[in-house]
Design an enzyme around this catalytic site. Structure first.
Site, mmCIF file in Angstrom:
data_model
loop_
_atom_site.group_PDB
_atom_site.id
_atom_site.type_symbol
_atom_site.label_atom_id
_atom_site.label_comp_id
_atom_site.label_asym_id
_atom_site.label_seq_id
_atom_site.Cartn_x
_atom_site.Cartn_y
_atom_site.Cartn_z
ATOM 1 N N LYS A 189 -9.629 -2.042 1.684
ATOM 2 C CA LYS A 189 -9.321 -0.874 2.508
ATOM 3 C C LYS A 189 -10.093 0.358 2.052
ATOM 4 C CE LYS A 189 -6.477 -3.437 4.641
ATOM 5 N NZ LYS A 189 -6.449 -3.718 6.069
ATOM 6 N N SER A 206 4.891 -10.119 0.930
ATOM 7 C CA SER A 206 4.265 -11.111 0.045
ATOM 8 C C SER A 206 3.027 -11.664 0.735
ATOM 9 C CB SER A 206 5.247 -12.231 -0.277
ATOM 10 O OG SER A 206 5.753 -12.822 0.890
ATOM 11 N N ARG A 207 2.049 -12.055 -0.068
ATOM 12 C CA ARG A 207 0.733 -12.372 0.502
ATOM 13 C C ARG A 207 0.100 -13.577 -0.171
ATOM 14 N NH1 ARG A 207 -1.789 -8.414 4.348
ATOM 15 N NH2 ARG A 207 -0.123 -6.897 4.655
ATOM 16 N N ARG A 259 0.836 -1.188 0.000
ATOM 17 C CA ARG A 259 0.000 0.000 0.000
ATOM 18 C C ARG A 259 0.873 1.240 0.000
ATOM 19 N NH1 ARG A 259 -1.805 1.213 4.288
ATOM 20 N NH2 ARG A 259 -1.164 -0.556 5.578
ATOM 21 N N ASP A 298 -9.381 -9.305 9.142
ATOM 22 C CA ASP A 298 -8.853 -7.979 8.793
ATOM 23 C C ASP A 298 -9.843 -6.836 9.018
ATOM 24 O OD1 ASP A 298 -6.571 -6.498 7.751
ATOM 25 O OD2 ASP A 298 -7.762 -6.137 5.960
ATOM 26 N N CYS A 325 0.624 -7.020 12.086
ATOM 27 C CA CYS A 325 0.893 -7.084 13.528
ATOM 28 C C CYS A 325 0.143 -8.223 14.208
ATOM 29 C CB CYS A 325 0.561 -5.769 14.189
ATOM 30 S SG CYS A 325 1.759 -4.483 13.791
ATOM 31 N N ARG A 367 2.810 -3.152 17.838
ATOM 32 C CA ARG A 367 4.169 -3.643 18.122
ATOM 33 C C ARG A 367 4.868 -2.622 18.978
ATOM 34 N NH1 ARG A 367 6.634 -7.489 14.354
ATOM 35 N NH2 ARG A 367 4.950 -8.114 12.961
ATOM 36 N N SER A 377 -1.388 -3.129 10.460
ATOM 37 C CA SER A 377 -1.031 -4.025 9.367
ATOM 38 C C SER A 377 0.198 -4.856 9.733
ATOM 39 C CB SER A 377 -0.746 -3.211 8.108
ATOM 40 O OG SER A 377 -1.878 -2.427 7.799
ATOM 41 N N GLU A 397 0.346 -19.402 22.401
ATOM 42 C CA GLU A 397 0.358 -19.093 23.838
ATOM 43 C C GLU A 397 -0.460 -17.833 24.147
ATOM 44 O OE1 GLU A 397 1.298 -21.462 25.420
ATOM 45 O OE2 GLU A 397 3.005 -22.433 24.399
ATOM 46 N N ASN A 398 -0.800 -17.063 23.126
ATOM 47 C CA ASN A 398 -1.655 -15.900 23.376
ATOM 48 C C ASN A 398 -3.006 -16.317 23.933
ATOM 49 O OD1 ASN A 398 0.386 -14.188 22.516
ATOM 50 N ND2 ASN A 398 -0.326 -14.179 20.382
ATOM 51 N N HIS A 401 -10.579 -1.903 11.515
ATOM 52 C CA HIS A 401 -9.473 -2.759 11.057
ATOM 53 C C HIS A 401 -9.249 -3.844 12.115
ATOM 54 C CE1 HIS A 401 -4.997 -2.864 9.507
ATOM 55 N NE2 HIS A 401 -5.748 -3.764 8.905
ATOM 56 N N TYR A 410 -1.514 -3.716 -6.750
ATOM 57 C CA TYR A 410 -1.232 -4.513 -5.551
ATOM 58 C C TYR A 410 -2.250 -4.314 -4.436
ATOM 59 C CZ TYR A 410 1.713 -7.464 -2.690
ATOM 60 O OH TYR A 410 2.198 -8.516 -1.961
ATOM 61 N N GLY A 411 -2.709 -5.421 -3.878
ATOM 62 C CA GLY A 411 -3.452 -5.468 -2.609
ATOM 63 C C GLY A 411 -4.451 -4.350 -2.421
HETATM 64 P P1 GTP Z 1 -2.640 -7.106 7.658
HETATM 65 O O1 GTP Z 1 -3.142 -8.211 6.813
HETATM 66 O O2 GTP Z 1 -1.468 -6.376 7.059
HETATM 67 O O3 GTP Z 1 -3.687 -6.141 8.129
HETATM 68 O O4 GTP Z 1 -1.966 -7.709 8.975
HETATM 69 P P2 GTP Z 1 -2.271 -8.804 10.071
HETATM 70 O O5 GTP Z 1 -2.405 -8.058 11.365
HETATM 71 O O6 GTP Z 1 -3.319 -9.764 9.709
HETATM 72 O O7 GTP Z 1 -0.862 -9.495 10.065
HETATM 73 P P3 GTP Z 1 -0.421 -10.959 10.381
HETATM 74 O O8 GTP Z 1 -1.290 -11.671 11.369
HETATM 75 O O9 GTP Z 1 -0.233 -11.657 9.107
HETATM 76 O O10 GTP Z 1 0.981 -10.579 11.069
HETATM 77 C C1 GTP Z 1 2.061 -11.282 10.772
HETATM 78 C C2 GTP Z 1 3.266 -10.845 11.540
HETATM 79 O O11 GTP Z 1 3.023 -10.764 12.945
HETATM 80 C C3 GTP Z 1 4.313 -11.918 11.349
HETATM 81 O O12 GTP Z 1 5.561 -11.296 11.281
HETATM 82 C C4 GTP Z 1 4.154 -12.747 12.619
HETATM 83 O O13 GTP Z 1 5.290 -13.488 12.899
HETATM 84 C C5 GTP Z 1 3.869 -11.669 13.651
HETATM 85 N N1 GTP Z 1 3.145 -12.190 14.834
HETATM 86 C C6 GTP Z 1 1.853 -12.564 14.899
HETATM 87 N N2 GTP Z 1 1.526 -12.988 16.140
HETATM 88 C C7 GTP Z 1 2.659 -12.862 16.882
HETATM 89 C C8 GTP Z 1 2.978 -13.120 18.252
HETATM 90 O O14 GTP Z 1 2.148 -13.545 19.044
HETATM 91 N N3 GTP Z 1 4.255 -12.855 18.655
HETATM 92 C C9 GTP Z 1 5.205 -12.364 17.791
HETATM 93 N N4 GTP Z 1 6.411 -12.130 18.248
HETATM 94 N N5 GTP Z 1 4.942 -12.116 16.488
HETATM 95 C C10 GTP Z 1 3.694 -12.358 16.042
HETATM 96 C C1 SPV Z 2 -3.037 -4.037 5.379
HETATM 97 O O1 SPV Z 2 -2.050 -3.425 4.928
HETATM 98 O O2 SPV Z 2 -3.554 -3.737 6.481
HETATM 99 C C2 SPV Z 2 -3.609 -5.180 4.645
HETATM 100 C C3 SPV Z 2 -3.070 -5.486 3.315
HETATM 101 O O3 SPV Z 2 -4.516 -5.817 5.152
HETATM 102 S S1 SPV Z 2 -3.730 -4.473 2.044
HETATM 103 O O4 SPV Z 2 -4.987 -5.086 1.610
HETATM 104 O O5 SPV Z 2 -2.762 -4.449 0.953
HETATM 105 O O6 SPV Z 2 -3.984 -3.166 2.556
HETATM 106 MN MN MN Z 3 -5.147 -5.007 7.140
#
Ligand code: GTP
Ligand code: SPV
Ligand code: MN
Length: 590
Positions: A214, A372-373, A66, A281, A258, A402, A256, A497-498, A234, A205-206
């Site tokens: 979004k 990458s997705r 994005r 999402d 996270c 984070r 995003s 573990e969460n 979100h 892209y995305g």
């Molecule tokens: P968008 O699709 O971009 O909105 O993001 P999302 O929040 O769905 O992201 P996603 O769950 O794919 O986040 C992936 C990142 O978060 C990776 O780098 C994971 O390793 C990290 N991650 C997820 N859960 C944890 C956790 O409990 N601990 C740690 N250390 N990293 C985590």
């Molecule tokens: C984000 O960036 O929060 C996503 C991926 O979920 S995108 O659809 O590209 O915005």
């Molecule tokens: Mn998102």
């Protein structure tokens, strides 16, 4: 219907495609579209024995995420976009866009893609149509939304729809050859909230190209929510089932990349607990007649981050991705399958990387792009709730980000207004999901900084107001899986573990026990977080929950600076929360 036809004609007259194709959303049409893209080189079919009916797309290396700097909210009044959005007056923006879209689809097909966010005809659902010259976008929208003739029927009956127009900005003129990933160096992702339109140019892209996601389901929908009394967030959405079989519905807003997809597919490590996926999402939320907030996932698929997705971190996602997936910018194995960092501990000895170049573990660069997705239907997740298309009543809302320092593993808000304050003050380290420096701390209130379609201070006020509209609002918590020790290690094991944090949250919902007040909110009472079966060294545990009044007072100064960027538009309730937090911190120091 006449309105829809007239608009399609109008956009075609501007963009001058060679053909117009109405997309019906049928499985056969989807197959044909994928096959056409394989023929053009946009998609590579993966080894059918390893990854049935799955494909790999490699984007242009300049079109990988994005683009917040190219995203515009063109409300009539500048103050309605607010200081956190790029704003251009609607007429000026239209004057900029017209010459770009003029003839931009020459030599290509313009697809007309009618879609529903939420199940077709559902009480919280909304319709849209995307006009696009990108077959990759069409195939993605077919996975991510409900596309089909029923949508056109509803539009014909007079149901309102949001108009979205997308062009990759690469006309095929004078017999020019096509490229696998057409795009344009000049990019615009533009929202006209007052006329409910999205115009996106230059990127495939995305979130730049799947405009239902979004652009519509967050930016435009947040404006609809402000005006109509609902919320577009979100957030992931899950159902947690405890050992007694009681169900709790939890939505969580994390920025995003996270951890939303991870938590959405959580496989609890503690006995007797399970989690069902509803969404990963976006969540739309409305007050119900019963005085609670009801939520749906408006999407139908997952567009998830590949790197970091492996058996140890998200085995449910790995299982979801066994077939019928479009991967973008991951690496290709020698036997025609996919790989990315974190899928396995040991990388393969040889790969083709996301740019299409040879790669070995010695190459010294990632094989898959960090953003990458995968694009995959939600229904095929083994964890998907049987009733995932229905609305559920919210028991808890989580905010997170984070944060290497300061923010504890979990803290409960004292009440709704305090919870809204927590949401408004979230900051998080930047990720690869958008342009910018990865790791840099920035504000991302409610994980909506890039996605709020109006003045964020008004959005804060809307949150305050929504809590007043219901008699039983969900409890609010802040979580942080990412706190680090002085040595740079994550202090909390995270992932499955969460579930231990979720268990504590459920205890708070059911028995209201196990918490102690701190200046920043309610923390787990020592011993109340279930750590059976894991080793978290006592000093780590202490650090996970450490609240240093001085660092927190410094945080309050930054919050005040942030609030001040909105002038007097910040709701008085949040200013009062800030003052109260400062009083509690000063008292803790004394
Ligand atoms: P968008 O699709 O971009 O909105 O993001 P999302 O929040 O769905 O992201 P996603 O769950 O794919 O986040 C992936 C990142 O978060 C990776 O780098 C994971 O390793 C990290 N991650 C997820 N859960 C944890 C956790 O409990 N601990 C740690 N250390 N990293 C985590
Ligand atoms: C984000 O960036 O929060 C996503 C991926 O979920 S995108 O659809 O590209 O915005
Ligand atoms: Mn998102």
């Amino acid at each position: 219907m006449a309105e829809l036809l007239a608009w399609v004609d109008e956009v075609a007259a501007l963009t001058r495609p060679d053909r117009i194709r109405w997309v019906s959303g049928s499985a056969q049409e989807h197959e044909e579209l994928l096959a056409e893209m394989v023929e053009r080189g946009t998609l590579l079919r993966l080894n059918d024995a390893k990854r049935p009916n799955s494909f790999l797309a490699r984007s242009d290396p300049d079109d990988v995420a994005r683009l917040e700097s190219r995203t515009f909210i063109c409300s009539t009044r500048e103050e309605d976009a607010g200081p956190t959005n790029n704003w251009v007056a609607p007429d000026d923006m239209r004057a900029t866009l017209s010459p770009l879209f003029e003839g931009s689809m020459r030599g290509r097909t313009m697809y007309v893609v009618p879609f529903s966010m939420g199940k077709v005809g559902g009480p919280i659902s909304q319709l849209g149509v995307q006009l696009t010259d990108s077959p990759y976008a069409v195939a993605s929208i077919e996975i991510m939304t409900r596309v089909g003739d029923e949508v056109v029927e509803l539009i014909a009956e007079g149901t309102p729809f949001v108009r979205t127009v997308h062009s990759v900005g690469a006309p095929l003129v004078e017999g020019a050859d096509d490229v696998p990933w057409p795009s344009n160096p000049e990019k615009y992702i533009v929202h006209f909230p007052d006329s409910l339109e999205v115009w996106s140019f230059g990127s495939g892209y995305g979130g730049n190209a799947i405009l239902a996601k979004k652009c519509y389901a967050l930016r435009i929908a947040s404006v609809l929510g402000r005006d109509q009394g609902w919320m577009a967030e979100h957030m992931l959405l899950i159902r947690v089932v405890d050992p007694q079989g009681r169900a709790f519905h939890v939505a969580a807003a994390f920025p995003s990349a996270c951890g939303k997809t991870n938590l959405a597919m959580l496989r609890p490590t503690i006995p007797g607990w399970s989690v069902e996926t509803l969404g990963d999402d976006i969540t739309w939320i409305r007050p119900g007649e019963d005085g609670r907030l009801w939520a749906i996932n408006p999407e139908a698929g997952f567009f998830g981050v590949a790197p970091g997705t492996g058996a140890a971190t998200n085995v449910t996602a790995v299982e979801t991705l066994r077939r019928d997936v479009i991967f973008t910018n991951v690496a290709l194995t020698d036997d025609g399958d996919v790989w990315w960092e974190g899928l396995t501990d040991e990388p393969p000895a040889h790969l083709i990387d996301w740019r299409g170049d040879d790669w070995t573990p010695q190459s010294g660069r990632p094989a898959a792009h960090p953003n990458s997705r995968f694009t995959v239907s939600a229904a095929q997740a083994p964890s998907i709730a049987a009733d995932w298309e229905e609305a559920v009543p919210l028991d808890a809302i989580l905010f997170g980000g984070r944060r290497a320092t300061n923010v504890p593993l979990v803290v409960e808000a004292f009440d709704w207004e305090h919870g809204v304050f927590l949401g408004s003050t979230i900051s998080s380290e930047r990720t690869a999901a958008a342009e910018g420096t990865v790791g840099e701390l920035r504000r991302d209130p409610f994980a909506m900084m890039p996605f709020c379609g109006y003045n964020m201070a008004d959005y804060f006020a809307h949150w305050v107001e929504m809590g007043r509209r219901v008699t039983a609002p969900p409890a609010i918590f802040q979580v942080n899986w990412f706190r680090k020790g002085a040595d740079g290690r994550f202090l909390w094991p995270g992932f499955g573990e969460n579930a231990r944090v979720i268990e504590w949250i459920v205890r708070r919902l059911t028995t209201q026990t196990g918490a102690v007040a701190s200046p920043i909110g309610r923390l787990p009472e020592p011993g109340s977080l279930n750590l059976d079966g894991i080793e978290v060294p006592p000093p780590d545990l202490e650090e996970l929950f450490a609240i240093d009044p001085d660092s927190w007072l410094a945080e309050t100064d930054l919050v005040e600076e942030f609030f001040d960027t909105f002038g007097d538009r910040v709701p008085a309730e949040l200013r009062a929360q800030l003052a109260a937090l400062r009083r509690r911190l000063r008292a803790a120091k004394a």
